[in-house]
Design a protein around this motif. Sequence first.
Motif, PDB file in Angstrom:
ATOM      1  N   LEU A 230      -5.765  -2.207   5.285  1.00  0.00           N
ATOM      2  CA  LEU A 230      -7.430  -1.851   5.125  1.00  0.00           C
ATOM      3  C   LEU A 230      -7.498  -1.239   6.356  1.00  0.00           C
ATOM      4  CD1 LEU A 230      -9.842  -4.491   4.028  1.00  0.00           C
ATOM      5  CD2 LEU A 230      -9.206  -2.294   2.775  1.00  0.00           C
ATOM      6  N   VAL A 231      -6.826  -1.762   7.680  1.00  0.00           N
ATOM      7  CA  VAL A 231      -6.861  -1.147   8.629  1.00  0.00           C
ATOM      8  C   VAL A 231      -5.995  -0.161   8.874  1.00  0.00           C
ATOM      9  CG1 VAL A 231      -5.862  -1.447  11.434  1.00  0.00           C
ATOM     10  CG2 VAL A 231      -7.253  -3.109  10.720  1.00  0.00           C
ATOM     11  N   THR A 232      -4.257  -0.623   8.510  1.00  0.00           N
ATOM     12  CA  THR A 232      -3.216   1.222   8.432  1.00  0.00           C
ATOM     13  C   THR A 232      -4.108   1.648   7.675  1.00  0.00           C
ATOM     14  OG1 THR A 232      -2.337  -0.491   8.302  1.00  0.00           O
ATOM     15  CG2 THR A 232      -1.572   1.808   7.053  1.00  0.00           C
ATOM     16  N   ASN A 233      -5.024   1.688   6.799  1.00  0.00           N
ATOM     17  CA  ASN A 233      -6.025   2.949   5.764  1.00  0.00           C
ATOM     18  C   ASN A 233      -6.773   3.518   6.338  1.00  0.00           C
ATOM     19  OD1 ASN A 233      -4.201   2.758   3.742  1.00  0.00           O
ATOM     20  ND2 ASN A 233      -6.304   1.333   2.360  1.00  0.00           N
TER      21      ASN A 233
ATOM     22  N   PHE B  87     -15.373   5.708  10.843  1.00  0.00           N
ATOM     23  CA  PHE B  87     -16.051   6.561  11.756  1.00  0.00           C
ATOM     24  C   PHE B  87     -15.655   8.380  10.826  1.00  0.00           C
ATOM     25  CE2 PHE B  87     -15.974   3.209  14.124  1.00  0.00           C
ATOM     26  CZ  PHE B  87     -16.746   2.542  14.773  1.00  0.00           C
ATOM     27  N   MET B  88     -15.652   8.461   9.678  1.00  0.00           N
ATOM     28  CA  MET B  88     -15.454   9.717   9.209  1.00  0.00           C
ATOM     29  C   MET B  88     -16.361   9.591   7.949  1.00  0.00           C
ATOM     30  SD  MET B  88     -13.633  12.207   8.737  1.00  0.00           S
ATOM     31  CE  MET B  88     -11.765  12.013   9.458  1.00  0.00           C
ATOM     32  N   THR B  89     -16.847  10.983   7.719  1.00  0.00           N
ATOM     33  CA  THR B  89     -17.897  10.627   6.856  1.00  0.00           C
ATOM     34  C   THR B  89     -17.678  11.186   5.899  1.00  0.00           C
ATOM     35  OG1 THR B  89     -18.777  12.178   7.823  1.00  0.00           O
ATOM     36  CG2 THR B  89     -20.322  10.744   8.365  1.00  0.00           C
ATOM     37  N   GLY B  90     -18.156  11.180   4.344  1.00  0.00           N
ATOM     38  CA  GLY B  90     -17.772  11.457   2.535  1.00  0.00           C
ATOM     39  C   GLY B  90     -16.138  10.905   2.560  1.00  0.00           C
ATOM     40  N   GLN B  91     -15.667  10.071   2.351  1.00  0.00           N
ATOM     41  CA  GLN B  91     -14.624   9.745   2.239  1.00  0.00           C
ATOM     42  C   GLN B  91     -15.014   8.619   1.233  1.00  0.00           C
ATOM     43  OE1 GLN B  91     -11.451  10.222   5.280  1.00  0.00           O
ATOM     44  NE2 GLN B  91     -10.948  11.922   4.757  1.00  0.00           N
ATOM     45  N   GLU B  92     -14.827   8.054   0.546  1.00  0.00           N
ATOM     46  CA  GLU B  92     -14.657   6.759  -0.429  1.00  0.00           C
ATOM     47  C   GLU B  92     -13.588   6.100  -0.482  1.00  0.00           C
ATOM     48  OE1 GLU B  92     -17.275   4.420  -1.647  1.00  0.00           O
ATOM     49  OE2 GLU B  92     -18.312   5.776  -0.207  1.00  0.00           O
ATOM     50  N   PRO B  93     -13.187   5.210  -0.548  1.00  0.00           N
ATOM     51  CA  PRO B  93     -11.761   4.950  -0.481  1.00  0.00           C
ATOM     52  C   PRO B  93     -11.969   4.619  -1.958  1.00  0.00           C
ATOM     53  CG  PRO B  93     -12.677   3.554   0.612  1.00  0.00           C
ATOM     54  CD  PRO B  93     -13.658   4.269   0.212  1.00  0.00           C
ATOM     55  N   ALA B  94     -10.964   4.734  -2.749  1.00  0.00           N
ATOM     56  CA  ALA B  94     -10.052   4.394  -3.999  1.00  0.00           C
ATOM     57  C   ALA B  94      -8.796   3.448  -4.358  1.00  0.00           C
ATOM     58  CB  ALA B  94     -10.798   5.573  -5.433  1.00  0.00           C
ATOM     59  N   PRO B  95      -8.776   3.151  -5.357  1.00  0.00           N
ATOM     60  CA  PRO B  95      -7.571   2.192  -5.712  1.00  0.00           C
ATOM     61  C   PRO B  95      -7.271   3.258  -6.026  1.00  0.00           C
ATOM     62  CG  PRO B  95      -9.570   1.079  -6.782  1.00  0.00           C
ATOM     63  CD  PRO B  95      -9.603   2.065  -6.059  1.00  0.00           C
ATOM     64  N   TYR B  96      -5.561   3.445  -5.977  1.00  0.00           N
ATOM     65  CA  TYR B  96      -4.938   4.524  -6.549  1.00  0.00           C
ATOM     66  C   TYR B  96      -3.923   3.754  -6.677  1.00  0.00           C
ATOM     67  CZ  TYR B  96      -0.772   7.376  -4.788  1.00  0.00           C
ATOM     68  OH  TYR B  96       1.019   7.950  -4.598  1.00  0.00           O
TER      69      TYR B  96
END
Length: 141
Positions: free
Chosen positions: A59-62, A89-98
């Motif tokens: 999670l930290v690396t991401n 602190f970046m808006t508009g980016q939802e993480p998605a499984p890849y």
Amino acid sequence: MLAGDVTKRQESPPVRLHRRVGHADLSAVGEIRGALREFLRSRRRPEETEVAELLLSELVTNALIHTRNGAVVTVTSAPARVRVEVRDFMTGQEPAPYVPNADDGTHGRGLILVRSLADSWGVTTQALGKVVWFELNAGKA
């Protein structure tokens, strides 16, 4: 463990570790792993700590690779569970499984690991950024 020890453990209030990680400071991943290991040393079994370290690293690396403003890590240890939160602190980016390509040996497996090894996980949107979190239940590593 004696019955009295179990009661004391269940009555213990949650304790927290809180750290800020600077943008593009990938060396901080090892440092935050070490801080987590020390924090959990007397609170969790070694197997639980190893899983928490692995998932925290992902999670930290991401957060450091995909955002520009660093991250804040909060770890809460309660008797029944440990919860790890990584806020960016970046808006508009939802993480998605890849789903990685067969020849992609280094990227894209982080959230797959989190989904596989955590007892629960999720994403909470904030006014500025998001929190990606996971929980490990005590004794289930």
